[in-house]
Design a protein around this motif. Structure first.
Motif, PDB file in Angstrom:
ATOM      1  N   GLU A  11       0.817  -1.217   0.000  1.00  0.00           N
ATOM      2  CA  GLU A  11       0.000   0.000   0.000  1.00  0.00           C
ATOM      3  C   GLU A  11       0.855   1.273   0.000  1.00  0.00           C
ATOM      4  OE1 GLU A  11      -2.457  -0.622   3.408  1.00  0.00           O
ATOM      5  OE2 GLU A  11      -3.861  -1.947   2.368  1.00  0.00           O
ATOM      6  N   VAL A  12       1.998   1.248   0.691  1.00  0.00           N
ATOM      7  CA  VAL A  12       2.822   2.464   0.790  1.00  0.00           C
ATOM      8  C   VAL A  12       4.033   2.432  -0.143  1.00  0.00           C
ATOM      9  CG1 VAL A  12       2.129   2.831   3.179  1.00  0.00           C
ATOM     10  CG2 VAL A  12       4.219   1.524   2.708  1.00  0.00           C
ATOM     11  N   LYS A  13       4.056   1.492  -1.042  1.00  0.00           N
ATOM     12  CA  LYS A  13       5.233   1.293  -1.900  1.00  0.00           C
ATOM     13  C   LYS A  13       5.623   2.555  -2.661  1.00  0.00           C
ATOM     14  CE  LYS A  13       7.069  -2.005  -5.277  1.00  0.00           C
ATOM     15  NZ  LYS A  13       6.763  -3.233  -6.067  1.00  0.00           N
ATOM     16  N   TYR A  14       4.622   3.272  -3.189  1.00  0.00           N
ATOM     17  CA  TYR A  14       4.915   4.438  -4.027  1.00  0.00           C
ATOM     18  C   TYR A  14       4.547   5.756  -3.340  1.00  0.00           C
ATOM     19  CZ  TYR A  14       5.244   0.760  -7.530  1.00  0.00           C
ATOM     20  OH  TYR A  14       5.597  -0.373  -8.208  1.00  0.00           O
ATOM     21  N   VAL A  15       4.470   5.746  -2.017  1.00  0.00           N
ATOM     22  CA  VAL A  15       4.094   6.941  -1.264  1.00  0.00           C
ATOM     23  C   VAL A  15       5.312   7.475  -0.505  1.00  0.00           C
ATOM     24  CG1 VAL A  15       2.536   7.902   0.468  1.00  0.00           C
ATOM     25  CG2 VAL A  15       1.775   6.024  -0.982  1.00  0.00           C
ATOM     26  N   ALA A  16       5.492   8.790  -0.524  1.00  0.00           N
ATOM     27  CA  ALA A  16       6.621   9.404   0.178  1.00  0.00           C
ATOM     28  C   ALA A  16       6.333   9.511   1.668  1.00  0.00           C
ATOM     29  CB  ALA A  16       6.910  10.787  -0.407  1.00  0.00           C
ATOM     30  N   VAL A  17       7.392   9.380   2.459  1.00  0.00           N
ATOM     31  CA  VAL A  17       7.255   9.533   3.908  1.00  0.00           C
ATOM     32  C   VAL A  17       6.700  10.914   4.246  1.00  0.00           C
ATOM     33  CG1 VAL A  17       8.563   9.805   6.048  1.00  0.00           C
ATOM     34  CG2 VAL A  17       8.991   7.851   4.602  1.00  0.00           C
ATOM     35  N   GLN A  18       7.144  11.933   3.513  1.00  0.00           N
ATOM     36  CA  GLN A  18       6.720  13.292   3.827  1.00  0.00           C
ATOM     37  C   GLN A  18       5.214  13.466   3.664  1.00  0.00           C
ATOM     38  OE1 GLN A  18       8.962  15.469   5.170  1.00  0.00           O
ATOM     39  NE2 GLN A  18       7.095  16.593   5.693  1.00  0.00           N
ATOM     40  N   LYS A  19       4.639  12.821   2.646  1.00  0.00           N
ATOM     41  CA  LYS A  19       3.183  12.910   2.478  1.00  0.00           C
ATOM     42  C   LYS A  19       2.465  12.320   3.684  1.00  0.00           C
ATOM     43  CE  LYS A  19      -0.855  11.299  -0.080  1.00  0.00           C
ATOM     44  NZ  LYS A  19      -1.603  12.563  -0.096  1.00  0.00           N
ATOM     45  N   LEU A  20       2.956  11.199   4.175  1.00  0.00           N
ATOM     46  CA  LEU A  20       2.330  10.556   5.333  1.00  0.00           C
ATOM     47  C   LEU A  20       2.481  11.413   6.582  1.00  0.00           C
ATOM     48  CD1 LEU A  20       3.530   6.904   4.603  1.00  0.00           C
ATOM     49  CD2 LEU A  20       1.239   7.831   4.263  1.00  0.00           C
ATOM     50  N   LYS A  21       3.651  12.042   6.757  1.00  0.00           N
ATOM     51  CA  LYS A  21       3.848  12.944   7.899  1.00  0.00           C
ATOM     52  C   LYS A  21       2.886  14.134   7.821  1.00  0.00           C
ATOM     53  CE  LYS A  21       8.759  12.071   8.858  1.00  0.00           C
ATOM     54  NZ  LYS A  21      10.123  12.676   8.849  1.00  0.00           N
ATOM     55  N   ASN A  22       2.822  14.756   6.629  1.00  0.00           N
ATOM     56  CA  ASN A  22       1.946  15.917   6.451  1.00  0.00           C
ATOM     57  C   ASN A  22       0.478  15.544   6.651  1.00  0.00           C
ATOM     58  OD1 ASN A  22       4.199  17.439   5.869  1.00  0.00           O
ATOM     59  ND2 ASN A  22       3.940  17.353   3.657  1.00  0.00           N
ATOM     60  N   SER A  23       0.104  14.349   6.191  1.00  0.00           N
ATOM     61  CA  SER A  23      -1.277  13.897   6.337  1.00  0.00           C
ATOM     62  C   SER A  23      -1.652  13.741   7.806  1.00  0.00           C
ATOM     63  CB  SER A  23      -1.478  12.569   5.597  1.00  0.00           C
ATOM     64  OG  SER A  23      -1.233  12.714   4.213  1.00  0.00           O
ATOM     65  N   LEU A  24      -0.741  13.143   8.576  1.00  0.00           N
ATOM     66  CA  LEU A  24      -1.001  12.978  10.011  1.00  0.00           C
ATOM     67  C   LEU A  24      -1.112  14.325  10.714  1.00  0.00           C
ATOM     68  CD1 LEU A  24       1.112   9.952  11.308  1.00  0.00           C
ATOM     69  CD2 LEU A  24      -1.343  10.288  11.513  1.00  0.00           C
ATOM     70  N   THR A  25      -0.243  15.255  10.353  1.00  0.00           N
ATOM     71  CA  THR A  25      -0.307  16.597  10.947  1.00  0.00           C
ATOM     72  C   THR A  25      -1.649  17.250  10.655  1.00  0.00           C
ATOM     73  OG1 THR A  25       2.088  16.878  10.705  1.00  0.00           O
ATOM     74  CG2 THR A  25       0.776  18.872  10.989  1.00  0.00           C
ATOM     75  N   THR A  26      -2.102  17.105   9.417  1.00  0.00           N
ATOM     76  CA  THR A  26      -3.395  17.685   9.028  1.00  0.00           C
ATOM     77  C   THR A  26      -4.542  17.031   9.770  1.00  0.00           C
ATOM     78  OG1 THR A  26      -2.515  18.186   6.823  1.00  0.00           O
ATOM     79  CG2 THR A  26      -4.914  18.183   7.065  1.00  0.00           C
ATOM     80  N   LEU A  27      -4.474  15.724   9.970  1.00  0.00           N
ATOM     81  CA  LEU A  27      -5.536  15.017  10.692  1.00  0.00           C
ATOM     82  C   LEU A  27      -5.597  15.448  12.157  1.00  0.00           C
ATOM     83  CD1 LEU A  27      -5.109  11.450   9.152  1.00  0.00           C
ATOM     84  CD2 LEU A  27      -7.111  12.933   8.915  1.00  0.00           C
ATOM     85  N   VAL A  28      -4.433  15.699  12.762  1.00  0.00           N
ATOM     86  CA  VAL A  28      -4.419  16.199  14.147  1.00  0.00           C
ATOM     87  C   VAL A  28      -5.062  17.585  14.207  1.00  0.00           C
ATOM     88  CG1 VAL A  28      -2.923  16.953  16.032  1.00  0.00           C
ATOM     89  CG2 VAL A  28      -2.424  14.825  14.828  1.00  0.00           C
ATOM     90  N   GLN A  29      -4.742  18.438  13.230  1.00  0.00           N
ATOM     91  CA  GLN A  29      -5.354  19.772  13.165  1.00  0.00           C
ATOM     92  C   GLN A  29      -6.863  19.655  12.975  1.00  0.00           C
ATOM     93  OE1 GLN A  29      -3.165  21.429   9.885  1.00  0.00           O
ATOM     94  NE2 GLN A  29      -1.488  22.178  11.164  1.00  0.00           N
ATOM     95  N   LEU A  30      -7.266  18.722  12.123  1.00  0.00           N
ATOM     96  CA  LEU A  30      -8.689  18.523  11.855  1.00  0.00           C
ATOM     97  C   LEU A  30      -9.437  18.097  13.115  1.00  0.00           C
ATOM     98  CD1 LEU A  30     -11.203  18.161  10.109  1.00  0.00           C
ATOM     99  CD2 LEU A  30     -10.286  15.954   9.336  1.00  0.00           C
ATOM    100  N   GLU A  31      -8.844  17.196  13.885  1.00  0.00           N
ATOM    101  CA  GLU A  31      -9.482  16.749  15.136  1.00  0.00           C
ATOM    102  C   GLU A  31      -9.712  17.932  16.073  1.00  0.00           C
ATOM    103  OE1 GLU A  31      -8.808  13.629  18.864  1.00  0.00           O
ATOM    104  OE2 GLU A  31      -7.253  13.889  17.334  1.00  0.00           O
TER     105      GLU A  31
END
Length: 318
Positions: free
Chosen positions: A278-298
């Motif tokens: 699932e994460v084969k073609y995904v950058a670590v930075q995208k996952l970090k940024n996504s988590l940060t955004t989800l924390v802000q969203l909460e």
């Protein structure tokens, strides 16, 4: 010997078994006195457990002393083993020591070996979410128990909709049995009766991971239409993205797979095989940024800012 050890991650089935044991042995009129639940907050919990279990029950029926295995076993040292063996052998026949926990106690410890030797054991394993064959068997078991006849396509739908949730399986099949009234159910009927939020979540997370905002918006709408609370949606997404980030970062750091599984708290390490794809073609930075955004969203949702859709679109465009 009146000692029972129940353990496993299927907490619903485990709690059902506890209720059954209590109902079979404790008279309802005396339950307030004869069903004793001890917590880890108590000092000298092991001493309290055996004081209670050695005390005869009030009135009719038996007495059950219920304690979490982590609290009881964690308070015992190997030096306590001889006393433990004597105490277990002296429990009155009309008293029951019930020990429960999510995991089987470590049998390498002497005190655990003593308990395992004395106890009637039963495990309540949770079928892994990736084990489709196991979930098919689970659905088949509940269908047979409620005498509900399913076609193969209905079985496939229920596997996706219910997954390994035994509590939901029981409640959904109770309703399906009433509706079916002995006839074979068709997919169109079942899909109207049983919502499939699991597929919606799966498609939502993949849409976010692959940067497909239109598909993500559609899946968010489906979840909200099915009365999923926005905070639950965010909590689910946060959990999934956290595991993805740990997996991707661990792979890039060339950590051993068992170490990645440990850090990600995967209940079954075999799941890592699917996560890697699932994460084969995904950058670590995208996952970090996504988590940060989800924390802000909460935080925004908890303070009254309704930014669910806009934040999901933001993650899709990172």
């Amino acid at each position: 010997m009146p000692v029972y050890l129940y353990y496993g991650e299927d907490t619903y089935s485990l709690n059902q078994k506890i209720d059954q044991l209590v109902n079979q042995n404790v008279y309802p009129d005396w339950k307030a006195f004869n069903y004793v639940r001890l917590s880890g907050n108590e000092k000298n919990i092991a001493a309290n457990v055996f004081t209670e279990v050695m005390t005869l029950p009030f009135g009719e029926g038996s007495k059950i002393v219920h304690v979490d295995s982590e609290y009881l076993i964690g308070s015992l040292s190997n030096e306590d083993n001889l006393d433990l063996d004597n105490q277990l052998s002296q429990i009155p026949s009309n008293s029951i020591l019930l020990i429960t926990g999510n995991n089987k106690p470590d049998s390498r410890r002497a005190v655990v070996k003593t308990i395992l030797k004395s106890a009637q054991q039963e495990e309540f394993p949770l079928v892994p979410s990736w084990d489709k064959k196991g979930i098919i068997n689970l659905i088949g078991k509940y269908a047979a128990a409620h005498q509900v006849k399913l076609t193969p396509d209905v079985t496939h739908y229920l596997v996706e909709a219910i997954g390994n949730n035994t509590a939901r399986a029981k409640s959904e099949f109770a309703l399906l049995a009433i509706y079916a009234d002995g006839k074979t159910l068709e997919l169109e009927e079942v899909s109207q009766l049983v919502s499939n939020n699991n597929t919606d979540y799966s498609e939502l997370t993949i849409a976010m991971l692959r940067n497909h905002p239109n598909l993500a918006i559609m899946q968010i709408s489906k979840l909200l239409d099915n009365n999923e609370h926005p905070l639950k949606i965010v909590a689910t997404l946060t959990s999934i993205f956290r595991i993805w980030l740990i997996t991707k970062a661990g792979l890039e750091a060339k950590l051993a797979e068992n170490k990645i599984a440990e850090i990600a708290e995967l209940k079954n390490p075999k799941r890592l095989h699917y996560l890697k794809d699932e994460v084969k073609y995904v950058a670590v930075q995208k996952l970090k940024n996504s988590l940060t955004t989800l924390v802000q969203l909460e935080t925004e949702l908890k303070t009254g800012t309704h930014s669910l859709t806009s934040r999901i679109i933001e993650i899709c465009t990172v």
